[in-house]
Design a protein around this motif. Structure first.
Motif, PDB file in Angstrom:
ATOM      1  N   TYR A 219       0.883  -1.271  -0.016  1.00 44.85           N
ATOM      2  CA  TYR A 219       0.101  -0.069  -0.131  1.00 44.85           C
ATOM      3  C   TYR A 219       0.735   1.211  -0.051  1.00 44.85           C
ATOM      4  N   PHE A 222       1.791   1.477  -3.491  1.00 45.12           N
ATOM      5  CA  PHE A 222       0.474   1.793  -4.262  1.00 45.12           C
ATOM      6  C   PHE A 222       0.388   3.378  -4.122  1.00 45.12           C
ATOM      7  N   LYS A 226       0.341   6.423  -6.901  1.00 47.03           N
ATOM      8  CA  LYS A 226      -0.911   7.395  -6.994  1.00 47.03           C
ATOM      9  C   LYS A 226      -0.257   8.782  -7.201  1.00 47.03           C
ATOM     10  N   PRO A 316      -9.197   0.937  12.463  1.00 47.64           N
ATOM     11  CA  PRO A 316     -10.526   0.489  12.083  1.00 47.64           C
ATOM     12  C   PRO A 316     -10.877  -0.801  12.181  1.00 47.64           C
TER      13      PRO A 316
ATOM     14  N   PHE B  97      -2.095  -3.169  -8.591  1.00 46.09           N
ATOM     15  CA  PHE B  97      -0.977  -4.328  -8.185  1.00 46.09           C
ATOM     16  C   PHE B  97      -1.738  -5.561  -7.762  1.00 46.09           C
ATOM     17  N   ASP B  99      -1.947  -7.753  -5.250  1.00 50.50           N
ATOM     18  CA  ASP B  99      -3.000  -8.414  -4.159  1.00 50.50           C
ATOM     19  C   ASP B  99      -3.861  -7.483  -3.392  1.00 50.50           C
ATOM     20  N   MET B 102      -3.517  -5.998  -0.242  1.00 52.36           N
ATOM     21  CA  MET B 102      -2.373  -5.329   0.289  1.00 52.36           C
ATOM     22  C   MET B 102      -2.207  -3.870  -0.128  1.00 52.36           C
ATOM     23  N   THR B 103      -3.073  -3.411  -1.142  1.00 52.02           N
ATOM     24  CA  THR B 103      -2.608  -2.302  -1.938  1.00 52.02           C
ATOM     25  C   THR B 103      -3.419  -1.142  -1.352  1.00 52.02           C
ATOM     26  N   LEU B 104      -4.648  -1.420  -0.384  1.00 56.04           N
ATOM     27  CA  LEU B 104      -5.053  -0.480   0.169  1.00 56.04           C
ATOM     28  C   LEU B 104      -4.617  -0.268   1.405  1.00 56.04           C
ATOM     29  N   ASN B 105      -4.390   0.941   1.987  1.00 53.29           N
ATOM     30  CA  ASN B 105      -4.107   1.170   3.589  1.00 53.29           C
ATOM     31  C   ASN B 105      -5.041   0.871   4.437  1.00 53.29           C
ATOM     32  N   PRO B 106      -4.520  -0.118   5.190  1.00 49.97           N
ATOM     33  CA  PRO B 106      -5.964  -0.835   6.085  1.00 49.97           C
ATOM     34  C   PRO B 106      -6.581   0.420   7.126  1.00 49.97           C
ATOM     35  N   VAL B 107      -5.627   1.544   7.588  1.00 48.94           N
ATOM     36  CA  VAL B 107      -6.139   2.309   8.645  1.00 48.94           C
ATOM     37  C   VAL B 107      -6.651   3.815   8.060  1.00 48.94           C
ATOM     38  N   LEU B 108      -6.729   3.898   6.516  1.00 47.74           N
ATOM     39  CA  LEU B 108      -7.383   4.908   5.961  1.00 47.74           C
ATOM     40  C   LEU B 108      -8.487   4.461   5.243  1.00 47.74           C
ATOM     41  N   GLN B 113      -8.643   7.662   0.837  1.00 53.78           N
ATOM     42  CA  GLN B 113      -7.495   7.109  -0.019  1.00 53.78           C
ATOM     43  C   GLN B 113      -7.890   7.696  -1.612  1.00 53.78           C
ATOM     44  N   MET B 114      -9.175   7.817  -1.936  1.00 49.88           N
ATOM     45  CA  MET B 114      -9.771   8.234  -3.048  1.00 49.88           C
ATOM     46  C   MET B 114      -9.275   9.681  -3.413  1.00 49.88           C
ATOM     47  N   TYR B 152     -13.642   1.104   5.342  1.00 48.90           N
ATOM     48  CA  TYR B 152     -12.255   0.844   5.296  1.00 48.90           C
ATOM     49  C   TYR B 152     -12.353  -0.305   4.712  1.00 48.90           C
ATOM     50  N   HIS B 154     -10.936  -3.435   5.127  1.00 45.22           N
ATOM     51  CA  HIS B 154     -11.213  -4.598   5.620  1.00 45.22           C
ATOM     52  C   HIS B 154     -12.905  -4.900   5.644  1.00 45.22           C
ATOM     53  N   ALA B 165      -9.265  -0.346  -6.350  1.00 42.78           N
ATOM     54  CA  ALA B 165      -7.902  -0.053  -7.021  1.00 42.78           C
ATOM     55  C   ALA B 165      -8.017   0.244  -8.545  1.00 42.78           C
TER      56      ALA B 165
END
Lengths: 325, 329
Positions: A219, A222, A226, A316, B97, B99, B102-108, B113-114, B152, B154, B165
């Motif tokens: 991430y 990624f 961006k 979260p 990417f 996976d 794994m490509t999106l930040n889990p805490v945002l 993110q967009m 989020y 998850h 993505a």
């Protein structure tokens, strides 16, 4: 969320009750305070009167019940030595310790996170290596020795900062604080740095380990793909992820910093709870020791609760939806 | 000949490790026209993913682009500064990417993110960036985008995350998307949906696509042209019909024969003997020689990539005869 808080409060109550039993039993087994309290010349009659006055002639369980009964009313007994309520004595010293501990944590976080981030982003750079070597020193040098060296260097040799005491204080919310006056702040610097050193090293290592791990995650790549600026990637994408372990550990450490600032308070003659505890133990002043320990337990419980709440704000995935894991 | 959208010339990306120099990408040539879809095919470790990341300068140390050029609309990205690259990343060339977990930040949140992706390149208000993110999510087929933006990662399934993505990649209508095995980690049914979606969106927006994959079946369904990579080099390139129907490099043929096919029911599946060579210790000459069923003395020197045309070429001294394979369909 409400269910979670209630459940945590119930757990906390159990911890407090269990601790009060342990503390009372432990303290009861130590020495005989009468030997310290009355003069050696006192006769049998005076001695018996003192024992009766302090309630030491009753059986242990009765003493405990009496203690619990009055503790629920906010009375943790009267100091054998000072003759004033023990709880009041401890709480009166509490702001000094709290102030010292918070300042130490502030130093540890304000310096530790940027340094750890730097060392994690550039592990092979000279700065990164220097930071890590420094953190090993911070871990391994004993606090009391560093404290004395600080006094030697900055108070004795250079004469820049005072060697001990709280300095001038100012009142805020009816409590005296050192950080509100220039003189108090000057008195605060050395003990705060001394107390912070160990935590600073801990924060650096946590932040570095976290950064090294997070920086390699997809991430982060990624985020770069961006076209985000490095400041945003490090300051938001990486920082927020490494804050989770840092907050957990710091929360626990804050409790321990408050509870065990004994060494630093002794070295710098800082009139906090730690110093009071040492004095009370030496004088077998049972109610004060018990009051101190219970206040400390409550602090730990409250801090842990706060940490859990902050944790869920940061991550979260563990936002607390009642039964959902 | 008009200037292609992207031309990669002799790209070399090496990893300088303690064990030695890993030549992950060692002289790759590619070209891609506007709106074209190129399948970049190879086994694990063939350098296909590193090629994709090298184009955008996203290779992590100890990896480094040590040679060659990446001409994007005539501008060499290999020599470009970080600031210039940042202006291109996400805006002109986007990446997806492998996976999606794994490509999106889990805490945002997805919205964060967009929105940041929009505002990294355009000075628009938060509200407008939000609105554009909403539309982008709707475009990749995500229902109730408003609610989704506040969620989020998850809370999404793998396929949904990959859609997110893709939506992020499409935010700035880039000229090129580099998709690094974006469907490998997904269920087969989701794979097909995503493939179809991406193909449709690329056609709609005229976006060129480099689809990095090890899956020839995916490529044959999606791509216009194919480049097959082996041990850091392109060993064969051509149109999908040419690669599938008349492979000339023995490695390409081997890959095709190891794909199950209806027309060869009951016949044991062929596989290529041996395994991908260690990139630390490549054999002299043609890297495929130790696994090839027809090596000759000539194979100890590296053959050039040559063939009928610039974009129909192979790197082999003894190419497979240009028979038309019966099971091409």
């Amino acid at each position: 969320m409400l269910v979670f808080i209630l459940r945590r409060l119930a757990q906390s109550a159990v911890v407090v009750v269990a601790m009060s039993v342990l503390v009372f039993a432990g303290i009861f087994a130590i020495g005989n305070p009468i030997d310290v309290l009355i003069s050696p010349e006192a006769d049998e009659f005076e001695r018996a009167a003192a024992i009766a006055r302090l309630g030491l002639d009753k059986p242990m369980h009765e003493q405990f019940l009496r203690f619990v009964d009055s503790a629920l009313g906010g009375d943790l007994g009267t100091s054998f030595v000072h003759g004033v309520p023990a709880l009041g004595l401890v709480l009166q010293r509490f702001p000094a310790t709290l102030e010292l501990a918070l300042c130490a944590m502030l130093v540890a976080v304000a310096l530790g996170i940027p340094l750890g981030l730097w060392a994690g982003l550039k592990p092979d750079s000279l700065a990164g290596r220097v930071i890590m070597t420094g953190s090993i020193l911070g871990f391994s040098l004993p606090t009391f020795w560093v404290g004395m060296m600080l006094i030697m260097a900055f108070a004795v040799t250079l004469g820049w900062l005072p060697a001990g005491g709280r300095g001038e204080t100012a009142s805020l919310f009816g409590v005296q604080w050192s950080f509100l006056t220039a003189d108090g702040l000057a008195h605060l610097i050395l003990p705060a740095v001394n107390l912070a050193l160990f935590k600073l090293s801990l924060v650096i290592r946590l932040a570095r380990a976290g950064t090294r791990e997070v920086a390699l995650q997809d991430y982060v790549k990624f985020a770069r793909a961006k076209g985000l600026a490095p400041a945003r990637i490090v300051g938001v994408h990486i920082l927020k992820n490494i804050m989770i372990p840092v907050v957990t550990v710091l929360g626990l450490e804050l409790g321990s910093v408050i509870a065990f600032s004994v060494v630093t308070e002794s070295v710098f003659a800082w009139p906090g709870m730690g110093k009071l505890l040492i004095d009370s133990i030496l004088q077998l002043d049972r109610p004060v020791v018990i009051a101190y320990l219970l206040v400390t337990v409550l602090l730990f419980v409250v801090i842990n609760l706060i940490v859990d709440l902050v944790y869920s704000l940061l991550d979260p995935r563990i936002r607390l939806g009642g039964g959902r894991a | 000949m008009t200037e292609p959208l992207l031309r990669v010339d002799g790209l070399k990306t090496h990893f300088l490790t303690r064990a030695g120099t890993v030549k992950a990408v060692d002289g790759v040539d590619l070209r891609l026209d506007r709106g074209e879809i190129l399948g970049l095919v190879g086994e694990s470790g063939s350098g296909k993913s590193v090629t994709g990341q090298s184009i955008l300068g996203l290779v992590d140390p100890p990896g480094r682009v040590v040679g060659g050029r990446v001409l994007f609309q005539g501008e060499d990205l290999v020599g470009a500064g970080e600031k210039r690259l940042r202006a291109i990343r996400g805006r002109r060339i986007a990446m997806i990417f492998q996976d999606p977990m794994m490509t999106l930040n889990p805490v945002l949140s997805i919205g964060t993110q967009m929105v940041e992706a929009v505002r990294a390149h355009e000075a628009v208000s938060r509200a407008e960036a939000w609105e554009r993110s909403r539309r982008a999510l709707a475009r990749v087929g995500i229902a109730s985008p408003d609610e989704r933006l506040a969620s989020y990662p998850h809370q999404f399934s793998g396929g949904m995350r990959q859609r997110v993505a893709i939506a992020i990649a499409l935010l700035h209508s880039p000229d090129l998307i580099i998709a690094d095995e974006p469907t490998t980690a997904l269920d087969v049914t989701i794979q097909a949906q995503i493939l179809f979606e991406v193909q449709k969106l690329c056609h709609e927006t005229g976006t060129a696509l480099i689809w990095v994959t090890h899956d020839l079946a995916v490529v044959s369904a999606l791509a216009d042209r194919v480049a097959v990579m082996y041990a850091g080099r392109v060993v064969e390139t051509g149109t999908v019909a040419e690669i599938i129907g008349a492979p000339r490099h023995p490695y390409t043929r081997g890959l095709l024969e190891s794909v199950p096919s209806r027309n060869r029911r009951g016949v044991p599946l062929r596989s290529i003997p041996g395994m991908t060579p260690s990139v630390l210790d490549l054999p002299e000459g043609c890297a495929f020689r130790p696994r090839c069923d027809r090596p000759t003395a000539a194979c100890t020197t590296m053959p050039e990539l040559a063939g009928e045309r610039d974009d129909r070429a192979w790197r082999c001294w003894n190419p497979v005869a240009a028979e038309v394979r019966g099971d091409a369909a």
